[in-house]
Design an enzyme around this catalytic site. Structure first.
Site, PDB file in Angstrom:
ATOM      1  N   ASP A 142       7.449  -4.842  -3.488  1.00 14.38           N
ATOM      2  CA  ASP A 142       7.146  -3.538  -4.098  1.00 14.38           C
ATOM      3  C   ASP A 142       5.948  -2.866  -3.428  1.00 14.38           C
ATOM      4  O   ASP A 142       5.644  -1.718  -3.726  1.00 14.38           O
ATOM      5  CB  ASP A 142       6.948  -3.664  -5.617  1.00 14.38           C
ATOM      6  N   ASP A 185      -2.376  -5.379  -7.835  1.00  9.46           N
ATOM      7  CA  ASP A 185      -1.941  -6.756  -8.030  1.00  9.46           C
ATOM      8  C   ASP A 185      -3.059  -7.779  -7.943  1.00  9.46           C
ATOM      9  O   ASP A 185      -3.257  -8.468  -6.938  1.00  9.46           O
ATOM     10  CB  ASP A 185      -0.806  -7.064  -7.034  1.00  9.46           C
ATOM     11  N   HIS A 244      -0.774  -6.359  -0.106  1.00  6.85           N
ATOM     12  CA  HIS A 244      -0.204  -7.704   0.038  1.00  6.85           C
ATOM     13  C   HIS A 244       1.295  -7.600   0.299  1.00  6.85           C
ATOM     14  O   HIS A 244       1.893  -6.538   0.122  1.00  6.85           O
ATOM     15  CB  HIS A 244      -0.496  -8.551  -1.205  1.00  6.85           C
TER      16      HIS A 244
END
Ligand SMILES: [Zn+2]
Length: 305
Positions: A67, A205, A63
């Site tokens: 980071d 995530d 995504h």
């Protein structure tokens, strides 16, 4: 000898720390290199880890948070500067195309390498198939659209030399038997056994969701985020992340053999606590709490069934 290993380039979520670079992971899978989620500083971490731009065949981005993607600009320019002699394929959420475009063309440089864009959309799906693996993606649950990735090697057959010898099959006849399934009344099953394919997944995530379980199922190695410790589960749910205990329970339920925890919040000083909570959650396979620049080999193949 084919090499299958994970090279950890960075392990920090959100912001780098004194000891952790932003995310970044290279999977070596036989002759191929697949770079996952290059955060800021990945180009330098590659240098420190002995990974060259020539080693990269695919870029997989879960995504478009910094980071997981800020390193694309540097890595893509380096691929071109080094005139990598093969095409490089990039997978990323289609909804983030504008971010990919900006990172790809962040500054002026000379494009010398074919970079093939193959974005992922919808629920995910199969992205590529080679003799060594099938690559697929599944939708995750995060505030921005995110996908996890899995590499699945097809099962194969391992020829058994003593059985071949017992049937007097040698030389080019072995290849004929493999192609045709039988030879002179001897079937392939009689002189070979199943060679179980290996499986790897990369899950970043996300809250717990169906995609997490699908990706983790039966993995030889699962690399999964555990941003938070269990006492901060409320924060994890709110921000779309996992705790160490949640990630470990997924791995235990899915029969994962080697669990790699990573993507740690800067709020925690002691990595040993992630290991303790993962064990307390019932995961009893091989466990690695990732550190920058470590290499983790895939476990040996499972025995034939
Ligand atoms: Zn992140």
């Amino acid at each position: 000898m084919s090499v299958r290993e994970l090279v950890v380039l960075g392990t920090a979520s959100q912001v780098p720390t004194r000891h952790r670079n932003h995310n970044g992971y290279l999977l070596r899978w036989d002759g191929e290199g697949i770079l996952f989620d290059p955060g800021e500083g990945t180009q330098r971490q590659m240098l420190r880890a002995g990974v060259a731009a020539h080693d990269l065949n695919r870029l997989c981005v879960t995504h478009f948070h910094g980071d997981h993607s800020l390193g694309l600009a540097g890595v893509i320019q380096r691929i071109n500067l080094d005139r990598v002699p093969h095409p490089v394929v990039a997978h990323y959420p289609r909804s983030g195309q504008r971010f990919f475009d900006r990172l790809r063309y962040a500054t002026a440089y000379r494009e010398t390498v074919q970079l093939v864009q193959e974005p992922v959309s919808g629920g995910g799906g199969t992205l590529a198939g080679t003799p060594a693996y099938e690559l697929w993606a599944r939708r995750l649950s995060h505030p921005v659209e995110a996908y996890g990735y899995a590499l699945v090697e097809p099962d194969g057959r391992r020829m058994l030399p003593e059985r071949l010898a017992a049937h007097g099959i040698a030389g080019p006849d072995v290849g004929r038997l493999q192609r045709e399934g039988s030879l002179g009344g001897v079937s392939l099953d009689e002189v070979s056994e199943v060679r179980r394919g290996q499986r790897f997944a990369f899950v970043m995530d996300t809250r717990l969701c169906e995609g997490v379980y699908e990706l983790a199922e039966g993995c030889d190695m699962l690399v999964i985020e555990s941003t938070f410790l269990d006492e901060d589960e409320r924060l994890a749910v709110e921000h779309g992340h996992l705790t160490a205990g949640q990630a470990a329970r997924v791995a235990a339920d899915a029969g994962v053999r080697h669990l790699v925890l990573t993507h740690f919040s800067q709020r925690y000083a002691d990595p040993a606590e992630f290991e303790r909570q993962a064990r307390a959650a019932g995961f009893d396979g091989e466990l690695t709490v990732a550190r920058d620049l470590m290499r983790v080999s895939l476990p040996k193949r499972r025995q034939a069934v």
